[in-house]
Scaffold this active site. Structure first.
Site, PDB file in Angstrom:
ATOM      1  N   GLY A   1      55.704  40.780  13.778  1.00  0.00           N
ATOM      2  CA  GLY A   1      55.772  41.597  14.978  1.00  0.00           C
ATOM      3  C   GLY A   1      54.846  41.081  16.053  1.00  0.00           C
ATOM      4  O   GLY A   1      53.971  40.246  15.800  1.00  0.00           O
TER       5      GLY A   1
ATOM      6  N   GLY B   1      49.329  43.510  18.269  1.00  0.00           N
ATOM      7  CA  GLY B   1      48.952  44.885  18.562  1.00  0.00           C
ATOM      8  C   GLY B   1      49.892  45.946  18.055  1.00  0.00           C
ATOM      9  O   GLY B   1      49.710  47.128  18.367  1.00  0.00           O
TER      10      GLY B   1
ATOM     11  N   THR C   1      47.990  44.592  10.853  1.00  0.00           N
ATOM     12  CA  THR C   1      46.744  44.642  10.091  1.00  0.00           C
ATOM     13  C   THR C   1      46.410  46.077   9.696  1.00  0.00           C
ATOM     14  O   THR C   1      45.916  46.332   8.585  1.00  0.00           O
ATOM     15  CB  THR C   1      45.600  44.032  10.912  1.00  0.00           C
ATOM     16  OG1 THR C   1      45.954  42.701  11.309  1.00  0.00           O
ATOM     17  CG2 THR C   1      44.314  43.983  10.104  1.00  0.00           C
TER      18      THR C   1
ATOM     19  N   HIS D   1      54.650  43.664  52.598  1.00  0.00           N
ATOM     20  CA  HIS D   1      55.068  42.943  51.399  1.00  0.00           C
ATOM     21  C   HIS D   1      55.497  43.922  50.301  1.00  0.00           C
ATOM     22  O   HIS D   1      56.579  43.788  49.715  1.00  0.00           O
ATOM     23  CB  HIS D   1      53.909  42.065  50.909  1.00  0.00           C
ATOM     24  CG  HIS D   1      54.266  41.176  49.771  1.00  0.00           C
ATOM     25  ND1 HIS D   1      54.515  39.828  49.911  1.00  0.00           N
ATOM     26  CD2 HIS D   1      54.428  41.438  48.442  1.00  0.00           C
ATOM     27  CE1 HIS D   1      54.805  39.306  48.729  1.00  0.00           C
ATOM     28  NE2 HIS D   1      54.752  40.263  47.820  1.00  0.00           N
ATOM     29  N   GLU D   2      54.646  44.922  50.030  1.00  0.00           N
ATOM     30  CA  GLU D   2      54.983  45.898  48.989  1.00  0.00           C
ATOM     31  C   GLU D   2      56.153  46.783  49.397  1.00  0.00           C
ATOM     32  O   GLU D   2      56.979  47.164  48.559  1.00  0.00           O
ATOM     33  CB  GLU D   2      53.756  46.747  48.652  1.00  0.00           C
ATOM     34  CG  GLU D   2      52.580  45.967  48.111  1.00  0.00           C
ATOM     35  CD  GLU D   2      52.938  45.162  46.877  1.00  0.00           C
ATOM     36  OE1 GLU D   2      53.810  45.598  46.108  1.00  0.00           O
ATOM     37  OE2 GLU D   2      52.355  44.074  46.698  1.00  0.00           O
TER      38      GLU D   2
ATOM     39  N   HIS E   1      59.288  44.886  48.547  1.00  0.00           N
ATOM     40  CA  HIS E   1      59.633  44.997  47.126  1.00  0.00           C
ATOM     41  C   HIS E   1      60.301  46.340  46.835  1.00  0.00           C
ATOM     42  O   HIS E   1      61.341  46.408  46.162  1.00  0.00           O
ATOM     43  CB  HIS E   1      58.368  44.874  46.265  1.00  0.00           C
ATOM     44  CG  HIS E   1      57.876  43.481  46.086  1.00  0.00           C
ATOM     45  ND1 HIS E   1      58.669  42.456  45.646  1.00  0.00           N
ATOM     46  CD2 HIS E   1      56.633  42.945  46.279  1.00  0.00           C
ATOM     47  CE1 HIS E   1      57.956  41.343  45.572  1.00  0.00           C
ATOM     48  NE2 HIS E   1      56.713  41.612  45.951  1.00  0.00           N
TER      49      HIS E   1
ATOM     50  N   ASP F   1      55.607  35.888  42.604  1.00  0.00           N
ATOM     51  CA  ASP F   1      57.004  36.321  42.673  1.00  0.00           C
ATOM     52  C   ASP F   1      57.945  35.145  42.438  1.00  0.00           C
ATOM     53  O   ASP F   1      58.919  35.240  41.684  1.00  0.00           O
ATOM     54  CB  ASP F   1      57.296  36.941  44.047  1.00  0.00           C
ATOM     55  CG  ASP F   1      56.447  38.167  44.316  1.00  0.00           C
ATOM     56  OD1 ASP F   1      56.008  38.793  43.342  1.00  0.00           O
ATOM     57  OD2 ASP F   1      56.221  38.481  45.495  1.00  0.00           O
TER      58      ASP F   1
END
Length: 641
Positions: free
Chosen positions: A194, A197, A201, A416-417, A420, A494
């Site tokens: 897997g 995390g 273990t 820019h954001e 998006h 990007d």
């Protein structure tokens, strides 16, 4: 340990004895110069003198009649004895006698010390203990029998199938007749596979806590040494110990450290790692059967393991311990929340929906960060606000509000954001917008995050094409507002992610109409294996040219779609960008409200916004560097500064 302590005690006593032999005799003695000695002799104050080689000791009286013992070094004075006799001083002569033992000890002490050290190391080498000088050939496996910090299956959540597989092995060891009466045989090995995390273990520790048989634990790196043959010796010793405690379980963590494919490393087939692997193969399934010894191993790289190690008879079962689904995330969160005092407003279901693709370690870190946040604000309980801040910190990085940005940089980041976010909103089958912010987080100047509506197991071609378009939304917004000559390096990440997705669409997913459903890449990220293992399908120069053209075509189409969406909805771009400059952070619901022409209703003290109705996998767009947290479905954007 007792032998070493006794040795040091003997050495200490010997040194003290030698010191005492050379020590001065006890008693109060006054050193005297030769001139003062002659003056006292002439004055008749000296009673007796004992001459021993070049030294003299004796007694003299002062004017009050007090007797004092003296000592002095004598020069070469032939008339001294006669002078003493003339002044009626009692003269005695003495000769120093050294014992034979002391003479031998002083002359032979260095040699005796070397012989003692040699005998000490030889006894350590012949003893064969793990702490001895030659103990590096012994197994470092630890026998877990104590109940301190015991982990059970109740502490492991989100992997019910994996627990069922290993539970069956434990039951086999407890009651073999239940399975052998039908001809079944005990598995010789179980491989837990897997991503990092996911709890492999932890599952091994739970096996130790549940099993009523001896449990040996060791790491794969404990077998690797610079001396050839040491690893193989440790494997033999480990199985010898296990056979003495049979039936028992051996847990090897990160077995890929010793089980990599043979013939792929430096040194051909004679290096230490390959000899260790060969010995492990023989011990697991060779001429001598190791009945009752089950090997449980964990790895996140099953693709690099040797095929002989994975075959039935050695690792009979491969148990996949993957990232949990929403129900599994709820169970994992509840396990980690047991030790945390929770406020009544904490919604575990909403947290599970907002953390798609998180592993067990990620969720444990999320709860821990929330507890630290509550402690930072001196709260008595952990609130939902703490979990939201923790989730944003884990996904996108810590806020850096103190980072100085000019008005021009803020404006560029806002557009820019906004690019998006807007391209994602108007692209078909794109994940819904969850949050957009221009507050620097981690290595990013801004973040746009999208969450899909449910757990996703696969992606369609139209979804990937929409993803590509949204990746170029930031660059196209910069070009549209500030001009092509003023675009920045912020879209570097990007472009990197878009290229990776487009390349996968062409070479792995068969989405290219010109190339068809053919795979042109195989195991490219594995750098440890040789060419014979990772040799991909032969690609001619003409085919390679077509691959490049198809990748470029997907990117160009995505760039054109982003430019068209932003041009057609320029007014909406301005609304989102100006609102980001004013509020810095907008939730998906607030962006939708703005595009409908509504006003944002916000409390003054509100600092973190989230939508509980948004669902499961995130889609992160970041500015100024690579994102702090890579999205769980492998999708992320970035604006490098």
């Amino acid at each position: 340990m007792n032998k070493n302590l006794l040795l040091w005690i003997v050495i200490g006593m010997t040194m003290m004895s030698i010191f005492n032999m050379f020590s001065a005799p006890s008693g109060k003695t006054q050193p005297l110069s030769y001139t003062a000695f002659i003056e006292k002799v002439d004055q008749g104050l000296v009673d007796d003198v004992t001459i021993q080689d070049k030294q003299a000791v004796g007694h003299y009286r002062d004017m009050s009649g007090n007797i004092t013992r003296f000592e002095l070094e004598l020069p070469n004075d032939p008339g001294l004895v006669q002078r003493l006799i003339d002044n009626k001083v009692e003269v005695k002569a003495s000769h120093r006698e050294e014992s034979m033992f002391l003479t031998i000890l002083i002359s032979w002490f260095p040699m005796l010390l070397l012989i003692g050290v040699w005998i000490f190391f030889m006894r350590q080498m012949q003893g064969g203990g793990k702490g001895g000088a030659m103990g590096f050939g012994k197994s470092k496996a630890k026998l877990l029998t104590e109940h301190k910090d015991r982990v059970t299956f109740e502490d492991v959540a989100g992997c019910d199938e994996a627990k069922q597989e290993v539970t069956e092995v434990i039951e086999f060891l407890r009651d073999p007749t239940k399975f052998t009466r039908l001809g079944g045989k005990i598995p010789k090995g179980i491989l837990l596979v897997g991503p990092p995390g996911t709890g492999k273990t932890l599952l091994g520790r739970a096996i130790a806590g549940e099993a009523e048989v001896p449990f040996y634990s060791i790491s794969g790196s404990d077998f690797v040494e610079m001396f050839v043959g040491v690893g193989a010796s440790r494997v033999r010793d480990m199985f010898e110990q296990a056979k003495k405690s049979s039936p028992c379980i051996i847990f090897v963590d990160e077995i890929d450290a010793m089980g990599r494919h043979r013939g792929a490393g430096i040194g051909g087939g004679n290096d230490e790692r390959e000899q260790t692997l060969n010995q492990l193969l023989v011990e697991m399934d060779g001429f001598e059967a190791n009945e009752g010894v089950i090997l449980v191993a964990a790895t996140n790289r099953p693709d690099v393991l040797d095929p002989a190690l994975l075959r039935p008879g050695r690792f009979d079962r491969q148990v996949v311990v993957g990232n949990p689904d929403m129900a599994g995330r709820v169970q994992i969160l509840k396990v980690h929340m047991k030790k945390v005092p929770l406020s009544s407003d904490v919604d575990t279901q909403a947290l599970a929906r907002g953390t798609p693709g998180f592993s067990g370690a990620d969720l444990a870190n999320l709860v821990n960060e929330a507890a630290l946040s509550a402690a930072r604000y001196n709260r008595d309980k952990v609130t939902n606000q703490d979990f939201e801040e923790s989730k944003d910190k884990v996904m996108m990085g810590a806020e850096r509000k103190s980072m100085a940005m000019t008005d021009e940089e803020k404006a560029l980041t806002a557009y820019h954001e906004a690019g998006h976010a807007l391209v994602g909103i108007h692209s078909p089958k794109h994940d819904p917008l969850h949050k957009v912010t221009i507050i620097p987080r981690g290595r990013a100047l801004g973040v746009t995050m999208n969450l899909p509506e449910r757990d996703r197991l696969s992606q369609s071609r139209i979804e990937l094409e929409s993803r590509l378009a949204s990746l170029f939304g930031g660059r196209m917004a910069e070009e549209l507002v500030f001009g092509k000559e003023n675009i920045t390096t912020g879209a570097g990440h990007d472009i990197q992610q878009a290229t990776r997705i487009a390349k996968a669409m062409v070479t792995e997913y068969g989405f290219s109409d010109r190339l068809g459903p053919l795979r042109f890449s195989e195991n490219e990220e594995e750098v440890f294996l040789g060419r014979s293992v990772t040799q991909s399908k032969h690609v001619s120069d003409a085919t390679a040219l077509v691959i490049d053209e198809e990748i470029r075509a997907f990117v160009d189409i995505a760039e054109s779609k982003a430019r068209k969406i932003l041009t057609d909805h320029r007014d909406e771009l301005e609304i989102i960008a100006q609102s980001l400059l004013e509020y810095e952070t907008l939730s998906g619901k607030e962006v939708s409200a703005l595009l409908r022409g509504e006003k944002i209703q916000r409390r003054v003290d509100q600092s973190t916004f989230s939508s509980k109705d948004d669902a499961d996998e995130e889609d992160v767009s970041m500015d100024a560097g690579e994102p702090k947290h890579e999205s769980k479905d492998g999708k992320e954007t970035g604006q490098e500064s």
